[in-house]
Enzyme design. Sequence first.
Site, PDB file in Angstrom:
ATOM      1  CB  CYS A 111     -46.745 -33.540 -33.477  1.00 25.89           C
ATOM      2  SG  CYS A 111     -46.322 -32.945 -35.130  1.00 25.89           S
TER       3      CYS A 111
ATOM      4  CG  HIS B  16     -44.576 -29.665 -31.134  1.00 24.88           C
ATOM      5  ND1 HIS B  16     -44.013 -30.876 -30.798  1.00 24.88           N
ATOM      6  CD2 HIS B  16     -44.709 -29.672 -32.484  1.00 24.88           C
ATOM      7  CE1 HIS B  16     -43.789 -31.577 -31.898  1.00 24.88           C
ATOM      8  NE2 HIS B  16     -44.205 -30.879 -32.932  1.00 24.88           N
TER       9      HIS B  16
ATOM     10  CD  GLU C  60     -43.549 -30.546 -27.266  1.00 25.87           C
ATOM     11  OE1 GLU C  60     -43.063 -31.157 -28.226  1.00 25.87           O
ATOM     12  OE2 GLU C  60     -44.780 -30.439 -27.078  1.00 25.87           O
TER      13      GLU C  60
ATOM     14  CB  THR D 152     -20.985 -25.119 -10.847  1.00 26.30           C
ATOM     15  OG1 THR D 152     -20.013 -24.309 -11.502  1.00 26.30           O
ATOM     16  CG2 THR D 152     -21.059 -24.719  -9.382  1.00 26.30           C
TER      17      THR D 152
END
Length: 509
Positions: free
Chosen positions: A79, A167, A169, A227
């Site tokens: 981009c 994009h 991702e 946790t």
Amino acid sequence: MTPSVLIVDFGSQYTQLIARKVRELNIFSEILPFNALPKKFSNYQAIILSGSPYSVYYEKAPQIDLDLIRGKIPVLGVCYGAQYMAYLEGGKIEPSKVREFGRAHLKNIAQGDLLFDGIANGSQVWMSHGDTIMELPNTFECIASTEEVIYAAFKIPNEVTYAIQFHPEVYHSTDGQRLLDNFLSKIANVRKEWTSSALAHEIIDNLKKQLGNDKVVLGLSGGVDSTVAAVLLHKAIGNNLHCIFVNNGLLRLDEFDTVIQQYEGMGLQVHGVDASARFLKSLKGFSEPEVKRKIIGKEFIAVFDEEAHKIKEVKWLAQGTIYSDVIESASVDGPAATIKSHHNVGGLPDKMNLKIVEPLRSLFKDEVRRLGKSLGIKKELLQKHPFPGPGLGIRILGDITAEKVTLLQKADAIFINTLKKWDLYDVVWQAGVMLLPVQSVGVMGDERTYEQVVALRAVSSTDAMTADWVDLPYKFLQEVSNKIINNVKGVNRVVYDISSKPPATIEWE
């Protein structure tokens, strides 16, 4: 561990997603801001330039010296990274005539180019840009387009330099992971040697070095993040870890008791503190979302300050903060635009005199779950839906009262339990009920009612940065609606939220 891939952060909200996608390929990646890059890049086998909220013509647009990397290391511009490369070589960048935001489809893919190996014309990609490359420099070669963007992808001949205006991702780019794999594995020849087990050993070793024999208090919530953080810390420092679970009065139904029970037999020292009255008193009369978040965060830290002082010689406060928490508050290292603050990343008051340790700060939710699995944590804990740090405080729109909390807890329990009954709990990434600040007319037992409205929210996601609403069965929704209206006094209408992220967020506040 020596980094393999450098991701240059120009301030995009999606920068950390690139890191997550690269790590899913078992390739280690490191994010550095554009204004804090190393002088030498010899440690890196590839470099990815992120997107940015800025235009290349903006007076303070992020810039780097591309001569240091181009032609020396394989480079992929994403981009803004693509626009910046084209701009520096005399390409023409203009505001898009038709702003392409959201889903688009590739066409005119160059035959035989390794970047698009196994990716066909028509493949869906995700666009998010206001500017577009209108003309490429003469030395650049276009290798793919979309319906609206002619130069959706290009390469620079005689260099291992590629760029794309979409994009890869994000979840909605269906072949985005393949494209990144093609670039890193087939073009840059980066080795796939990074695993969850290796990561666990690395984090534990780093914690041992960072903490030594110091005592640490951890804000245990019962969720996946805290946790996994607790187990990592326990493996690093043993009984020097003291876990504190605070009931802020905004938890799910009966969660205070069930969370403490969950950790029996795990060897963790857990101290429960019921501060529900204190939180609700502090929140009384406040309706603005950011104000509520800050109040909850302030009280959270105050409680820890008090409890930590009960344990002698505590020096650290540990939190289960992950990347998505950090991104939505502000970029960890770069100039990303703030969307909302997060109570875990707001900083600690000087008077608390505790340093902060966040073992998971660079990881996304799916990475945390894989890490937890490698540590042997039970599946029922790892598959637990994410729950916001401010709890029901940001699911009650408007001011917060004990009565509203009780109402929402009951409605939420019905929703979650019915998801489990229908074997839909593991299909959904995150689910919850929102109490809306509106009332609606209804009819019950031939009488007119004017009561509350609740909204069900269920989304699928892998990273919290993007999410789609889940197409739950009509019969299921009907059952949940009937149960809530019949069993939760004060509710006479149930609606279902079908908004995706973006443009909406997962939580309503």
